[in-house]
Design a protein around this motif. Structure first.
Motif, PDB file in Angstrom:
ATOM      1  N   PHE A   2     -76.572  15.003 114.156  1.00  4.87           N
ATOM      2  CA  PHE A   2     -77.210  14.985 112.838  1.00  4.87           C
ATOM      3  C   PHE A   2     -76.573  13.891 111.976  1.00  4.87           C
ATOM      4  CE2 PHE A   2     -77.796  19.317 114.419  1.00  4.87           C
ATOM      5  CZ  PHE A   2     -79.168  19.454 114.263  1.00  4.87           C
ATOM      6  N   VAL A   3     -77.402  12.935 111.546  1.00  2.00           N
ATOM      7  CA  VAL A   3     -76.926  11.806 110.744  1.00  2.00           C
ATOM      8  C   VAL A   3     -77.862  11.610 109.560  1.00  2.00           C
ATOM      9  CG1 VAL A   3     -75.902  10.653 112.748  1.00  2.00           C
ATOM     10  CG2 VAL A   3     -78.250  10.121 112.099  1.00  2.00           C
ATOM     11  N   ASP A   4     -77.382  10.893 108.547  1.00  3.44           N
ATOM     12  CA  ASP A   4     -78.263  10.603 107.424  1.00  3.44           C
ATOM     13  C   ASP A   4     -79.090   9.359 107.717  1.00  3.44           C
ATOM     14  OD1 ASP A   4     -76.586   8.410 106.922  1.00  3.44           O
ATOM     15  OD2 ASP A   4     -75.448   9.465 105.383  1.00  3.44           O
ATOM     16  N   THR A   5     -80.096   9.128 106.885  1.00  4.81           N
ATOM     17  CA  THR A   5     -81.037   8.026 107.132  1.00  4.81           C
ATOM     18  C   THR A   5     -80.363   6.654 107.119  1.00  4.81           C
ATOM     19  OG1 THR A   5     -82.895   9.316 106.277  1.00  4.81           O
ATOM     20  CG2 THR A   5     -83.166   6.930 106.347  1.00  4.81           C
ATOM     21  N   PRO A   6     -79.479   6.341 106.156  1.00  2.22           N
ATOM     22  CA  PRO A   6     -78.823   5.023 106.189  1.00  2.22           C
ATOM     23  C   PRO A   6     -78.031   4.790 107.474  1.00  2.22           C
ATOM     24  CG  PRO A   6     -78.565   6.018 104.024  1.00  2.22           C
ATOM     25  CD  PRO A   6     -79.151   7.076 104.907  1.00  2.22           C
ATOM     26  N   ALA A   7     -77.314   5.828 107.952  1.00  5.43           N
ATOM     27  CA  ALA A   7     -76.542   5.675 109.187  1.00  5.43           C
ATOM     28  C   ALA A   7     -77.457   5.458 110.387  1.00  5.43           C
ATOM     29  CB  ALA A   7     -75.664   6.908 109.410  1.00  5.43           C
ATOM     30  N   PHE A   8     -78.581   6.177 110.400  1.00  4.48           N
ATOM     31  CA  PHE A   8     -79.537   6.029 111.503  1.00  4.48           C
ATOM     32  C   PHE A   8     -80.093   4.603 111.525  1.00  4.48           C
ATOM     33  CE2 PHE A   8     -83.410   6.315 113.878  1.00  4.48           C
ATOM     34  CZ  PHE A   8     -83.234   7.354 114.778  1.00  4.48           C
ATOM     35  N   ARG A   9     -80.510   4.120 110.367  1.00  3.36           N
ATOM     36  CA  ARG A   9     -81.084   2.771 110.285  1.00  3.36           C
ATOM     37  C   ARG A   9     -80.069   1.705 110.654  1.00  3.36           C
ATOM     38  NH1 ARG A   9     -84.514   3.517 104.606  1.00  3.36           N
ATOM     39  NH2 ARG A   9     -86.341   4.541 105.552  1.00  3.36           N
ATOM     40  N   GLU A  10     -78.810   1.941 110.296  1.00  3.66           N
ATOM     41  CA  GLU A  10     -77.759   0.987 110.650  1.00  3.66           C
ATOM     42  C   GLU A  10     -77.601   0.902 112.164  1.00  3.66           C
ATOM     43  OE1 GLU A  10     -73.003   0.116 109.816  1.00  3.66           O
ATOM     44  OE2 GLU A  10     -74.012   1.802 108.821  1.00  3.66           O
ATOM     45  N   MET A  11     -77.655   2.065 112.828  1.00  6.85           N
ATOM     46  CA  MET A  11     -77.562   2.075 114.286  1.00  6.85           C
ATOM     47  C   MET A  11     -78.727   1.317 114.913  1.00  6.85           C
ATOM     48  SD  MET A  11     -76.288   5.988 115.067  1.00  6.85           S
ATOM     49  CE  MET A  11     -76.129   5.733 116.834  1.00  6.85           C
ATOM     50  N   VAL A  12     -79.925   1.487 114.358  1.00  6.10           N
ATOM     51  CA  VAL A  12     -81.095   0.759 114.865  1.00  6.10           C
ATOM     52  C   VAL A  12     -80.897  -0.742 114.685  1.00  6.10           C
ATOM     53  CG1 VAL A  12     -83.546   0.327 114.529  1.00  6.10           C
ATOM     54  CG2 VAL A  12     -82.685   2.675 114.490  1.00  6.10           C
ATOM     55  N   ASP A  13     -80.460  -1.154 113.485  1.00  8.03           N
ATOM     56  CA  ASP A  13     -80.279  -2.574 113.181  1.00  8.03           C
ATOM     57  C   ASP A  13     -79.229  -3.223 114.075  1.00  8.03           C
ATOM     58  OD1 ASP A  13     -82.181  -2.370 111.206  1.00  8.03           O
ATOM     59  OD2 ASP A  13     -80.737  -2.154 109.565  1.00  8.03           O
ATOM     60  N   GLU A  14     -78.208  -2.433 114.469  1.00  8.30           N
ATOM     61  CA  GLU A  14     -77.130  -2.972 115.299  1.00  8.30           C
ATOM     62  C   GLU A  14     -77.399  -2.834 116.793  1.00  8.30           C
ATOM     63  OE1 GLU A  14     -73.529  -1.125 114.017  1.00  8.30           O
ATOM     64  OE2 GLU A  14     -73.464  -2.209 112.103  1.00  8.30           O
ATOM     65  N   GLY A  15     -78.605  -2.378 117.147  1.00  4.24           N
ATOM     66  CA  GLY A  15     -78.958  -2.243 118.551  1.00  4.24           C
ATOM     67  C   GLY A  15     -78.273  -1.085 119.249  1.00  4.24           C
ATOM     68  N   GLU A  16     -77.802  -0.104 118.477  1.00  2.26           N
ATOM     69  CA  GLU A  16     -77.096   1.035 119.048  1.00  2.26           C
ATOM     70  C   GLU A  16     -77.986   2.266 119.194  1.00  2.26           C
ATOM     71  OE1 GLU A  16     -74.007   1.473 120.434  1.00  2.26           O
ATOM     72  OE2 GLU A  16     -74.086  -0.718 120.424  1.00  2.26           O
ATOM     73  N   MET A  17     -79.295   2.057 119.180  1.00  2.00           N
ATOM     74  CA  MET A  17     -80.240   3.151 119.415  1.00  2.00           C
ATOM     75  C   MET A  17     -81.160   2.708 120.549  1.00  2.00           C
ATOM     76  SD  MET A  17     -80.442   6.160 118.033  1.00  2.00           S
ATOM     77  CE  MET A  17     -79.947   6.066 116.315  1.00  2.00           C
ATOM     78  N   LEU A  18     -81.093   3.390 121.670  1.00  3.47           N
ATOM     79  CA  LEU A  18     -81.862   2.996 122.845  1.00  3.47           C
ATOM     80  C   LEU A  18     -83.355   3.119 122.609  1.00  3.47           C
ATOM     81  CD1 LEU A  18     -79.704   4.671 125.642  1.00  3.47           C
ATOM     82  CD2 LEU A  18     -79.725   2.266 124.951  1.00  3.47           C
ATOM     83  N   GLU A  19     -83.753   4.137 121.864  1.00  2.72           N
ATOM     84  CA  GLU A  19     -85.151   4.321 121.485  1.00  2.72           C
ATOM     85  C   GLU A  19     -85.153   5.166 120.226  1.00  2.72           C
ATOM     86  OE1 GLU A  19     -86.945   7.389 121.600  1.00  2.72           O
ATOM     87  OE2 GLU A  19     -85.185   8.531 122.252  1.00  2.72           O
ATOM     88  N   HIS A  20     -86.204   4.994 119.433  1.00  2.00           N
ATOM     89  CA  HIS A  20     -86.292   5.783 118.203  1.00  2.00           C
ATOM     90  C   HIS A  20     -87.732   5.863 117.743  1.00  2.00           C
ATOM     91  CE1 HIS A  20     -86.170   1.672 116.626  1.00  2.00           C
ATOM     92  NE2 HIS A  20     -86.773   2.145 115.544  1.00  2.00           N
ATOM     93  N   ALA A  21     -88.007   6.878 116.936  1.00  4.56           N
ATOM     94  CA  ALA A  21     -89.349   7.071 116.385  1.00  4.56           C
ATOM     95  C   ALA A  21     -89.234   7.909 115.122  1.00  4.56           C
ATOM     96  CB  ALA A  21     -90.254   7.759 117.396  1.00  4.56           C
ATOM     97  N   GLN A  22     -90.251   7.831 114.289  1.00  8.78           N
ATOM     98  CA  GLN A  22     -90.315   8.657 113.094  1.00  8.78           C
ATOM     99  C   GLN A  22     -91.367   9.733 113.309  1.00  8.78           C
ATOM    100  OE1 GLN A  22     -91.318   6.603 109.457  1.00  8.78           O
ATOM    101  NE2 GLN A  22     -90.343   8.133 108.173  1.00  8.78           N
ATOM    102  N   VAL A  23     -90.967  10.995 113.110  1.00  8.53           N
ATOM    103  CA  VAL A  23     -91.855  12.132 113.332  1.00  8.53           C
ATOM    104  C   VAL A  23     -91.804  13.037 112.105  1.00  8.53           C
ATOM    105  CG1 VAL A  23     -92.415  14.078 114.832  1.00  8.53           C
ATOM    106  CG2 VAL A  23     -91.371  12.021 115.809  1.00  8.53           C
ATOM    107  N   PHE A  24     -92.954  13.183 111.460  1.00  6.75           N
ATOM    108  CA  PHE A  24     -93.056  14.050 110.279  1.00  6.75           C
ATOM    109  C   PHE A  24     -91.976  13.745 109.234  1.00  6.75           C
ATOM    110  CE2 PHE A  24     -94.776  16.901 113.724  1.00  6.75           C
ATOM    111  CZ  PHE A  24     -96.113  16.699 113.380  1.00  6.75           C
TER     112      PHE A  24
END
Length: 221
Positions: free
Chosen positions: A63-85
């Protein structure tokens, strides 16, 4: 062999992606795989939604907050991601990378979009993607009805979505038609055991071959 041999750091782990339309047997096959090899684990996703009662951070989700999640995406540290509801979900690369280097395989239960993202990620060299097809659309509908988990309108929606999933079968390394569960599982075992022997999965091969070269030169000298 009813139980897979224990893994070691003599090989790298695999990112095993299983995808299928709902009702094709993916979840059953995943459970059989984890019973066959107890070292197999599902990837624990990260999410920005709040924990539900009884959920533990790092077990059901990270469980992470939105800024931390987006930072991981920007740094290529998220293998896959999606927004659901309104919430983000994704697969952090760090724990998967650690598992791979430790010789442990990681299972991913994702749709074709998630599979595509993982296959194009920084860990793409270690991806094994497998798509499970039903033997027929009629049989797919029968399985959804007989498992008794969904109302008719939900089954209708799942059937509508099924062809969108099936239409992306060509993006996977292997495709299995699940007309016989035991046979399909046997094929799945064969694929995984063979892929574990890929050259990219054996970090010790290069030093071993160099050792052979040194031995050869000493013998010839």
């Amino acid at each position: 062999m009813s139980q897979a041999k224990s893994q070691s750091t003599s090989r790298r782990g695999l990112l095993i992606i299983l995808s299928s339309p709902s009702g094709a047997g993916k979840s059953t096959l995943a459970r059989k795989l984890m019973a066959w090899d107890e070292t197999l684990r599902f990837s624990v996703s990260a999410t920005t939604r709040d924990p539900r009662p009884g959920e533990t951070n790092g077990v059901e989700y990270h469980f992470v907050d939105t800024p931390a999640f987006r930072e991981m995406v920007d740094e290529g540290e998220m293998l896959e991601h999606a927004q659901v509801f309104g919430n983000y979900y994704g697969s952090p690369a760090g724990p998967v990378r650690e598992a791979i280097e430790s010789g442990r395989d990681v299972l991913f239960d994702v749709d074709w979009q998630g599979a595509q993202q993982i296959s194009n990620s920084v860990l793409s060299d270690h991806v094994l993607s497998i798509f499970i097809l039903p033997p027929s659309i009629r049989e797919l509908r029968r399985r959804l009805v007989e498992r008794g988990q969904d109302q008719p309108e939900v089954i209708a929606k799942r059937m509508q979505q099924s062809w969108d999933e099936i239409s992306h079968w060509g993006g996977y390394d292997y495709v299995l038609v699940n007309d016989d569960l035991d046979q399909t599982f046997a094929h799945l075992q064969t694929i995984i055991e063979a892929e574990r022997l890929r050259r990219a999965q054996q970090p010790g091969l290069m030093p071993f071959v160099r050792g052979l070269q040194t031995e050869f030169e000493e013998e010839e000298g």
